[in-house]
Design a protein around this motif. Structure first.
Motif, PDB file in Angstrom:
ATOM      1  N   LEU A  22     -61.743  61.750  34.665  1.00  0.00           N
ATOM      2  CA  LEU A  22     -62.115  60.892  35.791  1.00  0.00           C
ATOM      3  C   LEU A  22     -63.148  59.864  35.353  1.00  0.00           C
ATOM      4  N   PHE A  23     -64.179  60.299  34.610  1.00  0.00           N
ATOM      5  CA  PHE A  23     -65.198  59.366  34.138  1.00  0.00           C
ATOM      6  C   PHE A  23     -64.579  58.314  33.218  1.00  0.00           C
ATOM      7  N   HIS A  24     -63.635  58.735  32.408  1.00  0.00           N
ATOM      8  CA  HIS A  24     -62.960  57.793  31.517  1.00  0.00           C
ATOM      9  C   HIS A  24     -62.193  56.754  32.331  1.00  0.00           C
ATOM     10  N   ALA A  25     -61.559  57.195  33.417  1.00  0.00           N
ATOM     11  CA  ALA A  25     -60.820  56.261  34.279  1.00  0.00           C
ATOM     12  C   ALA A  25     -61.771  55.275  34.950  1.00  0.00           C
ATOM     13  N   ILE A  26     -62.946  55.761  35.362  1.00  0.00           N
ATOM     14  CA  ILE A  26     -63.939  54.879  35.986  1.00  0.00           C
ATOM     15  C   ILE A  26     -64.394  53.818  34.996  1.00  0.00           C
ATOM     16  N   ILE A  27     -64.637  54.218  33.754  1.00  0.00           N
ATOM     17  CA  ILE A  27     -65.049  53.268  32.717  1.00  0.00           C
ATOM     18  C   ILE A  27     -63.975  52.206  32.502  1.00  0.00           C
ATOM     19  N   ARG A  28     -62.720  52.636  32.514  1.00  0.00           N
ATOM     20  CA  ARG A  28     -61.615  51.677  32.359  1.00  0.00           C
ATOM     21  C   ARG A  28     -61.566  50.711  33.526  1.00  0.00           C
ATOM     22  N   ILE A  29     -61.857  51.215  34.729  1.00  0.00           N
ATOM     23  CA  ILE A  29     -61.921  50.330  35.895  1.00  0.00           C
ATOM     24  C   ILE A  29     -62.986  49.258  35.678  1.00  0.00           C
ATOM     25  N   ILE A  30     -64.186  49.670  35.267  1.00  0.00           N
ATOM     26  CA  ILE A  30     -65.293  48.729  35.055  1.00  0.00           C
ATOM     27  C   ILE A  30     -64.915  47.669  34.028  1.00  0.00           C
ATOM     28  N   LYS A  31     -64.346  48.104  32.929  1.00  0.00           N
ATOM     29  CA  LYS A  31     -64.047  47.179  31.843  1.00  0.00           C
ATOM     30  C   LYS A  31     -62.874  46.255  32.139  1.00  0.00           C
ATOM     31  N   SER A  32     -61.997  46.650  33.057  1.00  0.00           N
ATOM     32  CA  SER A  32     -60.795  45.854  33.311  1.00  0.00           C
ATOM     33  C   SER A  32     -60.993  44.774  34.371  1.00  0.00           C
ATOM     34  N   GLN A  33     -62.146  44.763  35.035  1.00  0.00           N
ATOM     35  CA  GLN A  33     -62.355  43.784  36.100  1.00  0.00           C
ATOM     36  C   GLN A  33     -62.804  42.431  35.535  1.00  0.00           C
ATOM     37  N   GLU A  34     -62.325  41.370  36.167  1.00  0.00           N
ATOM     38  CA  GLU A  34     -62.671  40.023  35.710  1.00  0.00           C
ATOM     39  C   GLU A  34     -64.086  39.642  36.112  1.00  0.00           C
ATOM     40  N   LYS A  35     -64.476  39.962  37.351  1.00  0.00           N
ATOM     41  CA  LYS A  35     -65.798  39.580  37.840  1.00  0.00           C
ATOM     42  C   LYS A  35     -66.342  40.663  38.763  1.00  0.00           C
ATOM     43  N   LEU A  36     -66.949  41.685  38.192  1.00  0.00           N
ATOM     44  CA  LEU A  36     -67.611  42.714  38.984  1.00  0.00           C
ATOM     45  C   LEU A  36     -69.000  42.194  39.352  1.00  0.00           C
ATOM     46  N   LYS A  37     -69.216  41.971  40.635  1.00  0.00           N
ATOM     47  CA  LYS A  37     -70.469  41.350  41.083  1.00  0.00           C
ATOM     48  C   LYS A  37     -71.501  42.366  41.559  1.00  0.00           C
ATOM     49  N   GLN A  38     -71.030  43.461  42.160  1.00  0.00           N
ATOM     50  CA  GLN A  38     -71.977  44.452  42.691  1.00  0.00           C
ATOM     51  C   GLN A  38     -71.629  45.836  42.151  1.00  0.00           C
ATOM     52  N   PHE A  39     -72.653  46.539  41.667  1.00  0.00           N
ATOM     53  CA  PHE A  39     -72.473  47.911  41.190  1.00  0.00           C
ATOM     54  C   PHE A  39     -73.521  48.788  41.856  1.00  0.00           C
ATOM     55  N   SER A  40     -73.058  49.910  42.420  1.00  0.00           N
ATOM     56  CA  SER A  40     -73.953  50.830  43.114  1.00  0.00           C
ATOM     57  C   SER A  40     -73.749  52.229  42.570  1.00  0.00           C
ATOM     58  N   THR A  76     -57.858  60.729  39.693  1.00  0.00           N
ATOM     59  CA  THR A  76     -57.807  60.231  38.320  1.00  0.00           C
ATOM     60  C   THR A  76     -56.530  59.445  38.074  1.00  0.00           C
ATOM     61  N   ILE A  77     -55.406  59.989  38.528  1.00  0.00           N
ATOM     62  CA  ILE A  77     -54.123  59.286  38.375  1.00  0.00           C
ATOM     63  C   ILE A  77     -54.158  57.940  39.094  1.00  0.00           C
ATOM     64  N   PHE A  78     -54.709  57.952  40.302  1.00  0.00           N
ATOM     65  CA  PHE A  78     -54.798  56.728  41.087  1.00  0.00           C
ATOM     66  C   PHE A  78     -55.667  55.686  40.372  1.00  0.00           C
ATOM     67  N   LEU A  79     -56.827  56.104  39.846  1.00  0.00           N
ATOM     68  CA  LEU A  79     -57.733  55.170  39.165  1.00  0.00           C
ATOM     69  C   LEU A  79     -57.110  54.612  37.885  1.00  0.00           C
ATOM     70  N   LYS A  80     -56.347  55.430  37.187  1.00  0.00           N
ATOM     71  CA  LYS A  80     -55.681  54.944  35.975  1.00  0.00           C
ATOM     72  C   LYS A  80     -54.677  53.850  36.303  1.00  0.00           C
ATOM     73  N   VAL A  81     -53.966  54.033  37.417  1.00  0.00           N
ATOM     74  CA  VAL A  81     -53.019  53.000  37.852  1.00  0.00           C
ATOM     75  C   VAL A  81     -53.776  51.720  38.209  1.00  0.00           C
ATOM     76  N   LEU A  82     -54.894  51.871  38.933  1.00  0.00           N
ATOM     77  CA  LEU A  82     -55.694  50.707  39.291  1.00  0.00           C
ATOM     78  C   LEU A  82     -56.193  49.982  38.043  1.00  0.00           C
ATOM     79  N   ALA A  83     -56.699  50.744  37.077  1.00  0.00           N
ATOM     80  CA  ALA A  83     -57.253  50.142  35.866  1.00  0.00           C
ATOM     81  C   ALA A  83     -56.220  49.299  35.125  1.00  0.00           C
ATOM     82  N   LYS A  84     -54.955  49.716  35.197  1.00  0.00           N
ATOM     83  CA  LYS A  84     -53.893  48.986  34.505  1.00  0.00           C
ATOM     84  C   LYS A  84     -53.448  47.745  35.277  1.00  0.00           C
ATOM     85  N   ASN A  85     -53.626  47.767  36.597  1.00  0.00           N
ATOM     86  CA  ASN A  85     -52.986  46.736  37.406  1.00  0.00           C
ATOM     87  C   ASN A  85     -53.926  45.819  38.171  1.00  0.00           C
ATOM     88  N   ILE A  86     -55.186  46.178  38.318  1.00  0.00           N
ATOM     89  CA  ILE A  86     -56.055  45.394  39.181  1.00  0.00           C
ATOM     90  C   ILE A  86     -57.244  44.846  38.413  1.00  0.00           C
TER      91      ILE A  86
END
Length: 489
Positions: free
Chosen positions: A200-218, A168-178
């Motif tokens: 953890l689910f909240h961090a995943i949602i932040r990852i999804i919303k923070s991406q510029e061009k998410l092309k594939q989701f599985s 969760t900590i790792f994903l939060k960092v990713l969501a802020k920076n990538i």
């Protein structure tokens, strides 16, 4: 030009050549030893996705060469025998593809390999968490800012055994920076307590919303989960970039309504899911894969009509149809023939070898790849079967390059080979355990100058005398095990 490549004067061209070897680890290692220039180009490719290597995770020691003295001391206090030598490269900055489940798995194996002496399971698990923490720290610390511009593929398994706090900590960092992730794969297992995974689910949602061009989701479920905690709904913010969606082992949930708004969705793969997911298709699909889904008669024509001429690649597994199977097959074949004549890739399994199937194949004038595993009606007479097989071989389109017949038509494979005029490059058959099959194959190879590979499911059963005779006639054709010639959708 060759000399310039070896001297490193054409790095862009050389890098493109080496990228084609990204799955050939031994070849890349050899390239890294050629020269300093080749080493600088090979190492980043080798270290793009090391956690997926199917070998002992010794590479983690290379990562840990960047640890400071205090961190090394902590590992030694836990009983890790770690020899550190400073390296020429900071390897974590080359990472492009990260599967957190693989990371945890490799950390566990590396820990076990480097222990000086056995320890209790509780102490061992605590040590694994330390190793994971150190790996994640290396991936996100300031010295590794390049990770945030290079990481493109992220995979995560949500299971009880995983260290949720670390991830969760790792994903939060990713969501802020990538913002560069183009492919996100999630595996959600049902035997956990949701409240433990809320952050953890909240961090995943932040990852999804923070991406510029998410092309594939599985999304891969276990035992058909019904709750997805707004993860699917978050895809609405990626509706203009999402091109491929893969759903496996999941029950229907209203969250999936978000897929209706994906304007540029081109590929949909559904495995063992509710047929309601297919009813969400308002977009025009060019690649459709439906496996182990119970499809009703009304749904099939609607799906195919909606995509129409745009549908290029289709994979269908029909064995889970209900008692009206024969009628569903007829509806399916008729709809495919009427609405989708431009298909270039067709894979169908567990379907009757019927007249309607032959009519469909004869109608696909642009077909390049055909994988066909049929069922033969027990009531069909032997002579009638031979007539159908002969017609099947004759109507194969002249655009066809790849043919996979499985084991269904094996008794008549000599007829197929004798009457086929398609310029095949790859042919997959079950076995060559009879002289008439071998003769037919040799004659086909003489007529068909385009054939490069013949794949055999029962390669180990190939008689040595047959092998020598066949290979003597195959000057430009490789006789190989089936897996070497398989092409996936």
């Amino acid at each position: 030009m060759t000399l310039k490549i070896f001297m490193g004067d054409m790095p862009e061209l050389m890098e493109n050549i080496l990228i084609n070897l990204k799955n050939e680890l031994k070849s890349l290692y050899s390239c890294a030893l050629v020269s300093r220039h080749w080493c600088k180009m090979s190492i980043p490719i080798l270290w793009q996705n090391p956690f997926s290597f199917n070998k002992k995770p010794l590479f983690i020691s290379e990562y840990f060469s960047s640890l400071d003295e205090d961190e090394i001391y902590v590992l030694k206090e836990y009983g890790i025998n770690l020899e550190i030598s400073r390296k020429l490269f900071y390897y974590t900055k080359f990472l492009k593809d990260l599967n957190l489940f693989f990371l945890e798995n490799k950390a566990r194996k590396w820990t076990n390999l480097n222990l000086v002496e056995p320890i209790s399971i509780t102490y061992f698990n605590a040590l694994v968490n330390v190793v994971i923490n150190l790996l994640l720290k290396l991936l996100v610390e300031r010295r590794n800012e390049l990770l945030f511009s290079r990481l493109q593929h992220l995979s995560l398994s949500v299971i009880p055994e995983f260290n949720i706090e670390n991830v969760t900590i790792f994903l939060k960092v990713l969501a802020k920076n990538i913002t560069t992730i183009s492919s996100l794969k999630l595996e959600i297992f049902s035997d956990y307590e949701p409240q433990l995974f809320h952050s953890l689910f909240h961090a995943i949602i932040r990852i999804i919303k923070s991406q510029e061009k998410l092309k594939q989701f599985s999304l891969v479920g276990d035992d058909h989960p019904t709750e997805f905690y707004a993860i699917i709904s978050a895809l609405e913010c990626q509706k203009n970039s999402l091109q491929e969606v893969i759903i496996k082992n999941c029950a229907y949930n209203k969250e999936f309504e978000a897929l209706k708004d994906c304007n540029n969705l081109e590929t949909l793969r559904i495995w063992d899911c509710s047929s309601k997911l297919l009813n969400l298709l308002d977009c025009k699909i060019s690649t459709l894969e439906v496996v182990y889904c119970l499809i009703d008669v009304q749904t099939i024509p609607l799906i195919l009509e909606n995509s129409g001429l745009l549908l290029q690649r289709l994979r269908f597994e029909l064995e889970n149809f209900d008692d009206t199977c024969i009628y569903q097959e007829l509806f399916f074949l008729e709809a495919l023939k009427s609405f989708c004549p431009d298909i270039t890739y067709l894979e169908i399994k567990c379907i009757e070898f019927s007249i309607q199937l032959l009519e469909l194949i004869g109608n696909l004038k642009k077909l390049q790849l055909l994988s066909l595993w049929c069922l033969i009606d027990d009531d069909i007479q032997e002579e009638e079967l031979k007539i159908r097989v002969m017609k099947f071989a004759e109507i194969l389109p002249l655009t066809l390059q790849y043919l996979d017949l499985g084991d269904t038509l094996q008794p008549c494979i000599d007829i197929v080979l004798s009457d086929c005029n398609a310029p095949l490059k790859k042919l997959l058959i079950y076995h060559l355990n009879d002289e008439k099959y071998t003769r037919a194959l040799i004659e086909f190879c003489i007529r068909n100058k385009a054939l490069n590979y013949v794949g055999l499911y029962k390669y180990s059963d190939l008689d040595e005398n047959f092998r020598k005779e066949v290979e003597a006639h195959f000057t430009n054709v490789a006789l190989v095990p089936y897996a070497r010639t398989v092409e996936f959708l």
